[in-house]
Motif scaffolding. Sequence first.
Motif, short mmCIF file in Angstrom:
data_model
loop_
_atom_site.label_atom_id
_atom_site.label_comp_id
_atom_site.label_asym_id
_atom_site.label_seq_id
_atom_site.Cartn_x
_atom_site.Cartn_y
_atom_site.Cartn_z
N UNK A 7 0.85 -1.17 0.00
CA UNK A 7 0.00 0.00 0.00
C UNK A 7 0.89 1.22 0.00
N UNK A 8 0.82 2.04 -1.03
CA UNK A 8 1.66 3.22 -1.08
C UNK A 8 0.86 4.45 -1.43
N UNK A 37 -7.26 2.65 -2.74
CA UNK A 37 -7.29 1.72 -3.87
C UNK A 37 -5.90 1.08 -3.97
N UNK A 38 -5.83 -0.22 -3.79
CA UNK A 38 -4.53 -0.89 -3.78
C UNK A 38 -4.58 -2.21 -4.52
N UNK A 98 -6.80 -6.05 -7.65
CA UNK A 98 -7.22 -4.77 -7.06
C UNK A 98 -8.21 -4.94 -5.92
N UNK A 99 -8.14 -4.03 -4.97
CA UNK A 99 -9.11 -4.00 -3.89
C UNK A 99 -9.15 -2.59 -3.29
N UNK A 159 -0.58 2.63 -4.27
CA UNK A 159 -1.96 2.84 -3.89
C UNK A 159 -2.34 4.31 -4.04
N UNK A 160 -3.54 4.54 -4.52
CA UNK A 160 -4.09 5.89 -4.61
C UNK A 160 -5.21 6.03 -3.58
#
Length: 363
Positions: free
Chosen positions: A9-10, A144-145, A242-243, A323-324
């Motif tokens: 997760x970034x 969103x990751x 994606x999740x 991640x956004x």
Amino acid sequence: MRFHIMLSLGLVLAGSEVALGYGEPLDATVNAEVKEYVGLNVVNVDYAFKDLGQTTDNLPLLAEAQLKHSTDPIDISGAAVTANFSEPNLSTLPDPNEFGLVAAGISLTEDVSYAGRGETVEVRRVTFLESEIGEPNGTALEAHSYFFLDGIVVVWSKSGNLGLSEVLADLSVSVDQIRGTEGVSAPVLSAGLSLVGHSDGTLAVTTSGGISADNLLELDITSSLADVGVARVVVLPELAIPYTYPASVGEQFDLRARVQGSFVNRSGTGAALLIGVPAAEVPTLLNQIVGQGTGGSFGSAVVTQVAAHPAPVKPLSAADRTTKVVVLPQSRLIPAWCGAMGVELVPAALLFALVPGLVRRFR
């Protein structure tokens, strides 16, 4: 191709100077179990379990279970499961070396069969701070990751006429979010696949959640092997599943990641899950489990066939692995940058790595 598991997760915020959201694991457990059957009766069991803080305060955690029916090279029968968890090494991204799972069994002994399972679980605490996000506490967020998953699943039989109704190899991954003072848990990711045998000797792949058959490589390597009736391989080629999950600025919550694998075989068959293992090491690993020669030829065929089939019908990949995060209700998308390998610790970066795999790369 890398054979590893990684959940990362970034979040990258313009102007930020700190790495956000990463914390020490609150808890981690690994367990492995193998059972040997003669007919319908369990005659041997080997089980191993490790828990961070309960059985040890040190990482890595390693659980190994193994049974060998005979040392006779002709009477090859045995099974092994290994599950491991290591603290991620952020300086070596994108392979922080956290989770790995290997489970395999084969029986060439009349009326002898095996079942094995392995599981690795990690829980981490996450907080998006007001000073980091630039929004007041309580502001709703949506992350969103991706869950990055690589590996292979294989099933084979000695005879092409052998029924395979009792043979299977199963893999599942999940992420749960735990929120609130009462610790309410909600699934944010669930995905899995199974290679299932049928009574007519055929094998079928079933998938669930975020994985479909078009995201995988299904290979029939029977013709590449001598003295094998059926040999099927399912390759998970760097899947990026994606999740999303909700959060609020200033909220403290936990994410729990789980990887589970299991197999069942019968006399005259074998099954294996190799998650977090470089393809080049498959021959050596199978030799250790099922005996010299047999594992090497099988593993070499796997490596050759994987190299000859570079992509599935619908690759499940992510060009930008960072991640956004959407700030709600304004739905303002915070821009994200990403390094050449997808995530990295740079000025203005959040990294929360949960589930990377065992080791190295296969080129």
